[in-house]
Design an enzyme around this catalytic site. Structure first.
Site, PDB file in Angstrom:
ATOM      1  N   HIS A  60      39.126  40.302  50.040  1.00 18.77           N
ATOM      2  CA  HIS A  60      39.965  41.378  50.570  1.00 18.77           C
ATOM      3  C   HIS A  60      39.139  42.277  51.472  1.00 18.77           C
ATOM      4  CE1 HIS A  60      37.814  43.188  47.189  1.00 18.77           C
ATOM      5  NE2 HIS A  60      37.839  44.267  47.947  1.00 18.77           N
ATOM      6  N   THR A  67      38.823  46.204  51.820  1.00 20.00           N
ATOM      7  CA  THR A  67      39.205  47.498  51.240  1.00 20.00           C
ATOM      8  C   THR A  67      39.537  48.501  52.337  1.00 20.00           C
ATOM      9  OG1 THR A  67      37.655  47.105  49.420  1.00 20.00           O
ATOM     10  CG2 THR A  67      38.423  49.374  49.720  1.00 20.00           C
ATOM     11  N   HIS A  79      35.230  45.346  56.177  1.00 21.51           N
ATOM     12  CA  HIS A  79      34.520  44.097  55.886  1.00 21.51           C
ATOM     13  C   HIS A  79      35.224  43.341  54.763  1.00 21.51           C
ATOM     14  CE1 HIS A  79      33.388  46.744  52.638  1.00 21.51           C
ATOM     15  NE2 HIS A  79      33.174  45.646  51.932  1.00 21.51           N
ATOM     16  N   THR A 129      33.821  41.340  51.451  1.00 15.78           N
ATOM     17  CA  THR A 129      32.642  40.956  50.666  1.00 15.78           C
ATOM     18  C   THR A 129      32.762  39.482  50.279  1.00 15.78           C
ATOM     19  OG1 THR A 129      32.345  43.177  49.756  1.00 15.78           O
ATOM     20  CG2 THR A 129      31.361  41.357  48.509  1.00 15.78           C
TER      21      THR A 129
HETATM   22  O1  ACK Z   1      33.863  44.593  48.447  1.00 13.35           O
HETATM   23  P1  ACK Z   1      34.485  45.898  48.447  1.00 13.35           P
HETATM   24  O2  ACK Z   1      34.936  46.523  49.704  1.00 13.35           O
HETATM   25  O3  ACK Z   1      33.596  46.928  47.626  1.00 13.35           O
HETATM   26  O4  ACK Z   1      35.711  45.866  47.457  1.00 13.35           O
HETATM   27  C1  ACK Z   1      35.445  46.520  46.252  1.00 13.35           C
HETATM   28  C2  ACK Z   1      36.611  47.396  45.864  1.00 13.35           C
HETATM   29  O5  ACK Z   1      36.267  48.706  46.265  1.00 13.35           O
HETATM   30  C3  ACK Z   1      36.903  47.395  44.360  1.00 13.35           C
HETATM   31  O6  ACK Z   1      35.750  47.720  43.656  1.00 13.35           O
HETATM   32  C4  ACK Z   1      35.010  48.728  46.902  1.00 13.35           C
HETATM   33  N1  ACK Z   1      34.309  49.937  46.448  1.00 13.35           N
HETATM   34  C5  ACK Z   1      33.789  50.184  45.222  1.00 13.35           C
HETATM   35  N2  ACK Z   1      33.263  51.421  45.176  1.00 13.35           N
HETATM   36  C6  ACK Z   1      33.465  51.981  46.413  1.00 13.35           C
HETATM   37  C7  ACK Z   1      33.147  53.233  47.003  1.00 13.35           C
HETATM   38  N3  ACK Z   1      32.532  54.196  46.313  1.00 13.35           N
HETATM   39  N4  ACK Z   1      33.500  53.436  48.286  1.00 13.35           N
HETATM   40  C8  ACK Z   1      34.120  52.496  49.004  1.00 13.35           C
HETATM   41  N5  ACK Z   1      34.451  51.284  48.508  1.00 13.35           N
HETATM   42  C9  ACK Z   1      34.123  51.025  47.224  1.00 13.35           C
HETATM   43  C10 ACK Z   1      34.310  47.463  46.510  1.00 13.35           C
END
Ligand code: ACK
Length: 223
Positions: free
Chosen positions: A70, A72, A154, A156
């Site tokens: 995904h 975010t 992005h 992941t």
């Molecule tokens: O890979 P990602 O973008 O990194 O997708 C997951 C998703 O939220 C669920 O955990 C992202 N994530 C986790 N903590 C944060 C944060 N503090 N700020 C922005 N994105 C985050 C994580």
């Protein structure tokens, strides 16, 4: 705060790649890691990945997949994150919730911590992007606040042992800050997929010749 109230706001909002496409993107990512692993240039900088040790690194084993693919938009932490409630209540978020989009993956990047894909958001996708997503990263990545809106977008693809997925967006921002400062990276190789550049400290960026377009649904994740 009551349980119900907390549960109604998700862990995060984002675009979720359709299952068949996830498979394809994972394959592309694996192929890239496999190829990178065999390059002399990568071997030369291998110690970046082995904590300074002169040992072989198998990138395909080094990174662990992290659930659904995904992109975010807003990390809400069930309402605990700053601005979570405001984001969840935005009219545009509710209007577009459940709609289909096409994301454009324009680069793949690898660091000793993460592997990910850069997402280049269109104007209509940027309306779902929080205004402070890059600013929030400033403490972790100096210079990030001055990057364009959406720079942090992005997917992941994997994390090294003990690394949290939030790191992937920060790693991308780090590379983009270097680019903004005028560093083009050391041109390493023209690959089938695109141009590979090295940015030091184990940071590799493959700029794709043709963006990979992936169908994705704007929705939310609860874990
Ligand atoms: O890979 P990602 O973008 O990194 O997708 C997951 C998703 O939220 C669920 O955990 C992202 N994530 C986790 N903590 C944060 C944060 N503090 N700020 C922005 N994105 C985050 C994580």
């Amino acid at each position: 705060k009551g349980l119900h109230e907390e549960m109604s706001i998700p862990l995060y909002f984002g675009w979720f790649l359709l299952p068949t496409i996830q498979e394809k993107v994972r394959c592309t990512s694996m192929d890239f890691l496999k190829t990178l692993d065999t390059l002399e240039a990568f071997k030369k900088h291998m110690t970046d990945f082995a904590g300074g040790a002169e040992k072989e690194v198998d990138l395909e084993q080094y990174f662990k997949a992290k659930g659904n693919l995904h992109c975010t938009t807003k990390f809400c932490d069930y309402g605990r994150a700053q601005g979570a409630k405001e984001y969840a209540e935005k009219p545009v978020v509710n209007e577009l919730y459940g709609s289909a989009f096409e994301l454009s993956l324009t680069a793949l990047f690898v660091t000793p911590r993460t592997v990910g894909a850069r997402v280049s958001l269109s104007e209509e996708q940027l309306v779902l992007w929080p205004a402070d997503a890059e600013k929030e990263a400033e403490a972790a990545v100096p210079g990030a606040a001055s990057l364009a809106l959406g720079s942090r977008a992005h997917v992941t693809l994997g994390c090294a042992e003990g690394v949290q997925p939030v790191q992937t967006g920060l790693d991308l921002l780090e590379i983009l800050v270097l680019q903004q400062e005028g560093q083009q990276g050391e041109l390493v190789e023209e690959m089938e997929l695109g141009t590979l550049a090295y940015y030091g400290k184990g940071r590799w960026l493959l700029s794709l010749r043709e963006p990979i377009c992936v169908p994705a649904c704007f929705s939310s994740g609860y874990r």
